[in-house]
Design an enzyme around this catalytic site. Structure first.
Site, PDB file in Angstrom:
ATOM      1  N   GLY A 188     -34.360  80.634 -72.511  1.00 16.97           N
ATOM      2  CA  GLY A 188     -32.740  80.379 -72.555  1.00 16.97           C
ATOM      3  C   GLY A 188     -32.273  80.079 -71.530  1.00 16.97           C
ATOM      4  O   GLY A 188     -30.971  79.941 -71.293  1.00 16.97           O
ATOM      5  N   TRP A 248     -32.144  76.936 -69.909  1.00 19.20           N
ATOM      6  CA  TRP A 248     -31.267  75.989 -70.257  1.00 19.20           C
ATOM      7  C   TRP A 248     -29.900  75.928 -70.977  1.00 19.20           C
ATOM      8  O   TRP A 248     -28.856  75.482 -70.768  1.00 19.20           O
ATOM      9  CB  TRP A 248     -32.258  74.669 -71.070  1.00 19.20           C
ATOM     10  N   ASP A 298     -35.627  77.810 -81.589  1.00 19.75           N
ATOM     11  CA  ASP A 298     -36.919  78.058 -81.166  1.00 19.75           C
ATOM     12  C   ASP A 298     -37.667  78.950 -82.268  1.00 19.75           C
ATOM     13  O   ASP A 298     -37.118  79.473 -83.064  1.00 19.75           O
ATOM     14  CB  ASP A 298     -36.938  78.835 -80.032  1.00 19.75           C
ATOM     15  N   ASP A 318     -37.979  76.162 -87.154  1.00 18.24           N
ATOM     16  CA  ASP A 318     -38.673  75.055 -86.786  1.00 18.24           C
ATOM     17  C   ASP A 318     -37.709  73.852 -86.949  1.00 18.24           C
ATOM     18  O   ASP A 318     -37.178  73.438 -87.961  1.00 18.24           O
ATOM     19  CB  ASP A 318     -40.018  74.825 -87.734  1.00 18.24           C
ATOM     20  N   ASP A 323     -37.026  71.061 -73.469  1.00 20.45           N
ATOM     21  CA  ASP A 323     -37.679  71.272 -72.387  1.00 20.45           C
ATOM     22  C   ASP A 323     -39.155  71.809 -73.180  1.00 20.45           C
ATOM     23  O   ASP A 323     -39.901  72.714 -72.315  1.00 20.45           O
ATOM     24  CB  ASP A 323     -37.121  72.287 -71.394  1.00 20.45           C
ATOM     25  N   LYS A 352     -38.656  66.394 -72.649  1.00 20.06           N
ATOM     26  CA  LYS A 352     -39.892  66.710 -71.638  1.00 20.06           C
ATOM     27  C   LYS A 352     -41.000  66.023 -72.314  1.00 20.06           C
ATOM     28  O   LYS A 352     -41.211  66.006 -73.541  1.00 20.06           O
ATOM     29  CB  LYS A 352     -40.231  68.099 -71.372  1.00 20.06           C
TER      30      LYS A 352
END
EC number: 2.1.1.166
Length: 203
Positions: A51, A53, A69, A85, A109, A149
């Site tokens: 958490g 970000w 998540d 998901d 990320d 990312k």
């Protein structure tokens, strides 16, 4: 926590500042250099646990901040968290509902669990990036922004090329907070074209 983490100056700085992970400084740098998040943006963070970000996003925007998540995220004020998901259509529908139907920015990320085999890990990271791009193309409003990312390697250029089909401005960016020797690179995509054709499936 291994000694290599506790000796990490960025990690120590993050803990002192109250962030849940050192990755907070990566997003802060990305924002400072690229201006991805605007004051009233609704933002979705994919792979948001633990958490850090979300903590940064909460301070950058007065809009809605939603973290998704597979694992539970410890609650924080001003943030909505969803366990699920993000490729699941039902989860995507809930995200739209929580965002009030308007998503301005998607960030991620997220990273696959690393095996130590460079080519395998890079391919899995690219696959995760493809999923994040497909999600962004599904939920973003025209003109929206995205940060995901990825890992440098032979497939990275293909993911960049695919992203350019859907955003007017796309670049790779490596943060100063990234660990020395790491192949991680962020894709900074701005000004979504509003199209999502061909944004699914393998490159």
């Amino acid at each position: 926590m291994g000694s290599q983490w506790t000796k990490d100056s960025v990690y120590r700085k993050a803990m002192k500042a109250g962030y849940r992970a050192r990755a907070a400084y990566k997003l802060l740098e990305i924002q400072q250099r690229n201006g991805i998040i605007r004051p009233d943006d609704n933002v979705v963070d994919l792979g948001a646990a633990p958490g850090s970000w979300l903590q940064v996003l909460r301070d950058l925007t007065d809009g809605r901040v939603i973290g998704v998540d597979l694992n539970p995220i410890a609650p924080m004020e001003g943030v909505t968290t969803i366990v699920g998901d993000f490729t699941d259509p039902l989860v995507q529908e809930r995200i739209r509902e929580e965002a009030g139907g308007v998503v301005s920015v998607v960030v991620s990320d997220a990273s696959p669990k690393l095996s130590g085999q460079k080519s395998y890990d890079q391919a899995r990271a690219i696959g995760l990036g493809e999923d994040a791009l497909a999600f962004a193309c599904t939920v973003l409003k025209p003109g929206g922004n995205m940060v995901i990312k990825s890992f440098q390697g032979e497939l990275f250029g293909e993911l960049i090329a695919e992203t350019r089909k859907h955003f007017y401005s796309v670049r790779g960016y490596r943060t100063k907070a990234s660990r020395k020797g790491s192949a991680e690179t962020y894709i900074i995509a701005k000004n979504f074209k509003g199209t999502c054709d061909d944004a699914e499936g393998p490159l």
